[in-house]
Design a protein around this motif. Structure first.
Motif, short mmCIF file in Angstrom:
data_model
loop_
_atom_site.label_atom_id
_atom_site.label_comp_id
_atom_site.label_asym_id
_atom_site.label_seq_id
_atom_site.Cartn_x
_atom_site.Cartn_y
_atom_site.Cartn_z
N LYS A 196 0.83 -1.21 0.00
CA LYS A 196 0.00 0.00 0.00
C LYS A 196 0.86 1.25 0.00
N ALA A 197 1.92 1.24 0.79
CA ALA A 197 2.80 2.41 0.87
C ALA A 197 3.46 2.68 -0.48
N PHE A 198 3.89 1.63 -1.17
CA PHE A 198 4.49 1.81 -2.49
C PHE A 198 3.46 2.38 -3.47
N ILE A 199 2.23 1.93 -3.37
CA ILE A 199 1.16 2.44 -4.24
C ILE A 199 0.89 3.90 -3.92
N GLU A 200 0.75 4.22 -2.64
CA GLU A 200 0.42 5.59 -2.23
C GLU A 200 1.52 6.58 -2.59
N GLU A 201 2.77 6.13 -2.56
CA GLU A 201 3.89 7.01 -2.91
C GLU A 201 4.22 6.95 -4.40
N GLN A 202 3.48 6.16 -5.15
CA GLN A 202 3.74 5.97 -6.58
C GLN A 202 5.22 5.65 -6.80
N ALA A 203 5.68 4.65 -6.05
CA ALA A 203 7.10 4.32 -6.01
C ALA A 203 7.54 3.36 -7.12
N ALA A 204 6.72 3.19 -8.12
CA ALA A 204 7.12 2.31 -9.23
C ALA A 204 6.77 2.96 -10.55
N GLN A 205 7.63 2.78 -11.50
CA GLN A 205 7.31 3.20 -12.86
C GLN A 205 7.19 1.94 -13.70
N CYS A 206 8.31 1.37 -14.12
CA CYS A 206 8.22 0.15 -14.92
C CYS A 206 7.84 -1.04 -14.05
N GLY A 207 8.20 -1.02 -12.77
CA GLY A 207 7.82 -2.07 -11.84
C GLY A 207 8.77 -3.25 -11.75
N ASN B 273 13.79 8.16 -4.50
CA ASN B 273 13.26 9.01 -3.43
C ASN B 273 11.85 8.59 -3.04
N ARG B 274 11.04 8.23 -4.04
CA ARG B 274 9.68 7.76 -3.72
C ARG B 274 9.71 6.42 -3.01
N ILE B 275 10.67 5.57 -3.36
CA ILE B 275 10.81 4.27 -2.70
C ILE B 275 11.18 4.48 -1.23
N VAL B 276 12.11 5.38 -0.96
CA VAL B 276 12.49 5.68 0.42
C VAL B 276 11.27 6.20 1.19
N ARG B 277 10.51 7.10 0.58
CA ARG B 277 9.30 7.61 1.24
C ARG B 277 8.29 6.49 1.49
N ALA B 278 8.19 5.55 0.58
CA ALA B 278 7.26 4.43 0.75
C ALA B 278 7.67 3.57 1.94
N VAL B 279 8.95 3.33 2.10
CA VAL B 279 9.43 2.54 3.23
C VAL B 279 9.18 3.30 4.53
N GLN B 280 9.41 4.60 4.52
CA GLN B 280 9.12 5.41 5.72
C GLN B 280 7.63 5.36 6.05
#
Length: 154
Positions: free
Chosen positions: A88-99, A139-146
């Protein structure tokens, strides 16, 4: 030779040579396709799974080395219909492009969060340093983990 592995809490047996990469057993025999083949040398992190609490590169880990250990893949964290906290955190932070890197990133993050429930940014970056992302969403991935760490704490 038959190899029995504990994958996502279930014992599973497969006929495989002891030196067969764990990634091949997970994908080809058990149809768990989240871990990806990336470089084949354990350097990109796309194939990362958790073995006994440690993030490991399944493309260079012989299946026989995982016998008697607990293997966790992304499939154990949630589903499309019911994503887990980290997903959910990865989705909310849009932490993926190609995936392509995301499963490995999440598994490295999960191993970190299991060890360090409230990691600081440096700890997160260090835990993810071996996972390569060509899209540049670090940066979005780091925010998702936080975000996931905060959600897990509450």
């Amino acid at each position: 030779m038959a190899i029995t592995l504990d994958v996502n809490g279930k014992p599973r047996t497969v006929p495989a040579a002891p030196d067969t990469p764990l990634l091949y057993v997970l994908r080809n025999d058990f149809e768990l396709n989240a871990a990806k083949y990336g470089c084949g040398f354990g350097q990109c992190g796309a194939c990362t799974v958790i073995v006994d609490g440690r993030a490991v590169r399944s493309c260079v880990t012989p299946a026989s080395a995982a016998v008697g250990k607990k293997i966790v893949t992304l499939e154990a964290l949630g589903s499309i219909d019911q994503p887990g906290v980290l997903q959910k955190a990865f989705i909310e932070e849009q932490a993926a492009q190609c995936g392509y890197c995301v499963a490995g990133m999440m598994m490295s993050a999960k191993a970190l969060l299991d060890r360090v429930p409230n990691p600081n940014e440096a700890q997160i970056r260090d835990a993810l340093a071996g996972n390569l992302c060509r899209c540049g969403t670090h940066n979005r991935i780091v925010r998702a983990v936080q975000r996931a760490a905060k959600a897990m704490a509450s």
